[in-house]
Enzyme design. Structure first.
Site, short mmCIF file in Angstrom:
data_model
loop_
_atom_site.label_atom_id
_atom_site.label_comp_id
_atom_site.label_asym_id
_atom_site.label_seq_id
_atom_site.Cartn_x
_atom_site.Cartn_y
_atom_site.Cartn_z
N ASP A 115 82.72 77.47 77.44
CA ASP A 115 82.94 76.72 76.19
C ASP A 115 82.19 77.33 75.00
OD1 ASP A 115 80.33 76.10 76.79
OD2 ASP A 115 80.64 73.94 77.01
N ASP A 174 73.79 93.61 82.54
CA ASP A 174 74.12 93.12 81.19
C ASP A 174 72.93 92.41 80.57
OD1 ASP A 174 75.16 91.49 83.46
OD2 ASP A 174 75.18 89.94 81.92
N ASP A 220 67.71 87.48 77.81
CA ASP A 220 68.56 86.60 78.64
C ASP A 220 67.84 86.12 79.90
OD1 ASP A 220 70.55 86.69 76.83
OD2 ASP A 220 71.96 87.87 78.02
N LYS A 268 72.99 81.81 69.48
CA LYS A 268 73.39 81.60 70.88
C LYS A 268 73.82 80.15 71.01
CE LYS A 268 71.62 82.84 75.42
NZ LYS A 268 70.52 83.43 76.18
N ARG A 328 72.80 96.81 75.60
CA ARG A 328 72.37 96.60 76.99
C ARG A 328 72.82 97.77 77.85
NH1 ARG A 328 72.97 90.64 77.07
NH2 ARG A 328 73.24 90.09 74.88
N GLY A 388 79.85 85.76 75.30
CA GLY A 388 80.75 84.61 75.47
C GLY A 388 80.28 83.39 74.72
N ARG A 389 79.02 83.39 74.38
CA ARG A 389 78.50 82.24 73.61
C ARG A 389 77.45 82.71 72.61
NH1 ARG A 389 73.99 79.01 77.01
NH2 ARG A 389 73.29 80.73 78.29
N GLY A 430 80.77 90.49 77.77
CA GLY A 430 80.77 90.36 76.31
C GLY A 430 80.07 89.08 75.91
P1 AMP Z 1 73.94 85.09 81.07
O1 AMP Z 1 73.75 84.95 82.54
O2 AMP Z 1 73.45 83.92 80.27
O3 AMP Z 1 73.38 86.37 80.58
O4 AMP Z 1 75.52 85.12 80.82
C1 AMP Z 1 76.41 85.95 81.51
C2 AMP Z 1 77.73 86.04 80.80
O5 AMP Z 1 78.37 84.77 80.72
C3 AMP Z 1 77.62 86.54 79.35
O6 AMP Z 1 78.72 87.36 79.08
C4 AMP Z 1 77.68 85.26 78.56
O7 AMP Z 1 78.14 85.48 77.25
C5 AMP Z 1 78.64 84.42 79.37
N1 AMP Z 1 78.42 82.98 79.19
C6 AMP Z 1 77.34 82.28 79.57
N2 AMP Z 1 77.46 80.98 79.22
C7 AMP Z 1 78.65 80.84 78.60
C8 AMP Z 1 79.34 79.74 77.99
N3 AMP Z 1 78.86 78.50 77.97
N4 AMP Z 1 80.54 80.01 77.43
C9 AMP Z 1 81.06 81.24 77.43
N5 AMP Z 1 80.45 82.30 77.97
C10 AMP Z 1 79.26 82.13 78.56
MG MG Z 2 73.42 87.76 79.42
#
Ligand code: AMP
Ligand code: MG
Length: 484
Positions: free
Chosen positions: A122, A249, A259, A110, A180, A89-90, A87
């Site tokens: 965070d 994802d 991403d 983002k 996605r 997360g940021r 989901g």
């Molecule tokens: P990514 O590799 O950037 O596509 O992120 C993979 C997953 O980790 C996704 O669900 C993001 O929303 C979550 N995520 C990445 N960075 C953070 C962060 N700083 N805080 C919370 N969730 C994160």
């Molecule tokens: Mg991602």
């Protein structure tokens, strides 16, 4: 004066399990550091005459544009081969904006704070990683490769801790949607058939409306997504792009690059190049990318089976046929793409053999992927490394013979080649220099200079010394990070 926002939010018409309502975390001291005027124009947005503070408040999430309906989206995904619930997360989907031509864009923040999907994260982003996404998304766009867009970056004035302290920032990102493969995985694993059907219908109406009359919508969707992702990875291979984190994802149903946090461009040709610090087994190395797309398509296919046919066996066979077809289709189209890089109009045995010889030569000599095609076109303008290499010059004369005997001659070939072979790609050492200066020292001169070059990547007369002289040792040690 009105900025021109024109929101029409449809994702929230899906059942509530697909998202959560959220609010961006208020920024401490918002400051816009980048605003993409080219993209703003495409979106029909006009920021002239708007107070700086108002723009900063908007792009830091402190003051949402009118019509916004902020949510975070639920999805799952296979990360490095393993299924996980994820989901946003940021990230926060601010809303869907309709541009003057009628095109629909997701507007997403983002790095704007925690969401119900943040797990232990965070929810924030460093200025450094958002600048990287901005730069690369612009580079991809101008190379002619589908990618999410970067509309603005605003510093939040809040620190972000990643081993050391970094300035925090919010990137405003555009995408034709953020659906996605992982969104389908989430629905298939956790939601009922009715909800899965809703996602399927929504995706088709949003991205592939011409399939709504299809006899087998799910199978047709799989075929279309396969075609889009094939085109995408083909384009990545054309310019030496390594996405870095091709988890399901991070695979958009629309076929846009998304991403690409730890992405980088390959300089010296080596099929096993992988820069990401977390990609220990080189799963997402340069030459693995087409195979990974096929793997991801197989996962996507698995989420659609019950909609393809009530008979499980038949469903599996039909889906498998699409997934299996990916490889031969890719190989055929890869030859076509490489052919264009070499100025060939068609590929027969003689052309295919030359392509193979060139690949072999690049691999053995670790030649620069970008510079090799430029040197082939214009050896006189190439560096000594090419001009004094007997094998390369022999390849070049064999290539010239084919071009002259089997095609429409050198002049025509050079025209085709120019459109396929960029002069300016984001060289890793230049990217790092630009990001470091901007993020740590608030000095954007290198960033803007590089950005300007990347915005006209096929222009012939960029400073060769600067863009093509790549420090060989730099890439050997080069490591990229997911940008969290
Ligand atoms: P990514 O590799 O950037 O596509 O992120 C993979 C997953 O980790 C996704 O669900 C993001 O929303 C979550 N995520 C990445 N960075 C953070 C962060 N700083 N805080 C919370 N969730 C994160
Ligand atoms: Mg991602």
């Amino acid at each position: 004066m009105s900025i021109g926002w024109n929101f029409d939010n449809t994702f929230t018409q899906l059942p509530g399990k697909f998202y959560s309502a959220v609010k961006p975390f208020p920024a401490e001291k918002p400051e816009t550091v980048l605003l993409n005027h080219r993209l703003a124009k495409e979106l029909g947005l006009d920021f002239s005459g708007v107070e700086k503070s108002e723009i900063a408040a908007m792009f830091s999430g402190a003051n949402l544009p009118e019509g916004a309906d902020p949510i975070s989206q639920a999805y799952a995904g296979h990360q490095f081969g393993h299924f996980t619930m994820l989901g946003d997360g940021r990230a926060i989907l601010v809303g869907e904006h309709i541009a003057p031509g009628g095109k629909r864009f997701d507007i997403q923040f983002k790095g704007s704070g925690r969401t119900p999907y943040s797990r232990s994260g965070d929810g924030r982003a460093t200025l450094y990683s958002m600048l990287r996404e901005y730069l690369i998304s612009e580079a991809l766009h101008h190379l002619g490769i589908p990618a999410t867009g970067s509309l603005a970056i605003a510093k939040t004035g809040l620190p972000v801790f990643r081993e050391t302290m970094h300035p925090g920032a919010v990137l405003t990102r555009t995408a034709s949607s953020h659906i996605r493969i992982g969104t389908f995985e989430y629905a298939a694993r956790f939601l009922d058939t009715k909800d899965q059907q809703r996602l399927l219908d929504y995706t088709i109406s949003r991205h592939y409306p011409y399939l709504s009359e299809s006899e087998n919508k799910a199978l047709s969707l799989l075929e279309q997504v396969a075609e889009k992702l094939l085109n995408l990875v083909l384009e990545w291979m054309r310019v030496g792009f390594i996405h870095g984190v091709m988890n399901t994802d991070n695979m958009s149903i629309s076929g846009e690059s998304i991403d690409f946090g730890p992405c980088a461009f390959m300089n010296q040709f080596n099929p096993s190049t992988a820069f990401s610090s977390v990609d220990i087994n080189k799963r997402y190395a340069f030459s693995n990318q087409p195979g990974i797309i096929q793997w991801n398509l197989a996962i996507f296919a698995g989420t659609l089976l019950s909609f393809i046919d009530d008979d499980k066996q038949k469903a599996r066979e039909a889906a498998e046929a699409v997934v299996q077809q990916f490889k031969p289709s890719f190989v055929e189209q890869w030859h076509g793409m490489m052919g264009k890089k070499l100025g060939f109009q068609s590929i027969e045995k003689i052309e295919a053999e030359l392509i193979e010889r060139l690949i072999d030569w690049m691999e053995k000599t670790e030649a620069d992927y970008t510079n090799t095609f430029l040197a082939l076109a214009k050896p006189d303008e190439a560096s000594e490394t090419f001009r004094t290499n007997e094998n390369f010059m022999k390849l070049r004369s064999d290539w010239k013979f084919i071009i002259e005997q089997h095609h429409s001659g050198l002049e025509e070939a050079l025209k085709v080649m120019q459109k396929s072979n960029p002069v300016a790609i984001p060289r890793n050492h230049l990217v790092e220099e630009a990001l470091e200066k901007a993020s740590a020292h608030d000095d954007y001169t290198s960033f803007h200079k590089l950005l300007a070059q990347l915005q006209i990547p096929y222009k012939k007369d960029w400073d060769k010394e600067e863009l093509q002289k790549v420090p060989a040792d730099f890439d050997r040690e080069y490591t990229t990070f997911c940008g969290t």
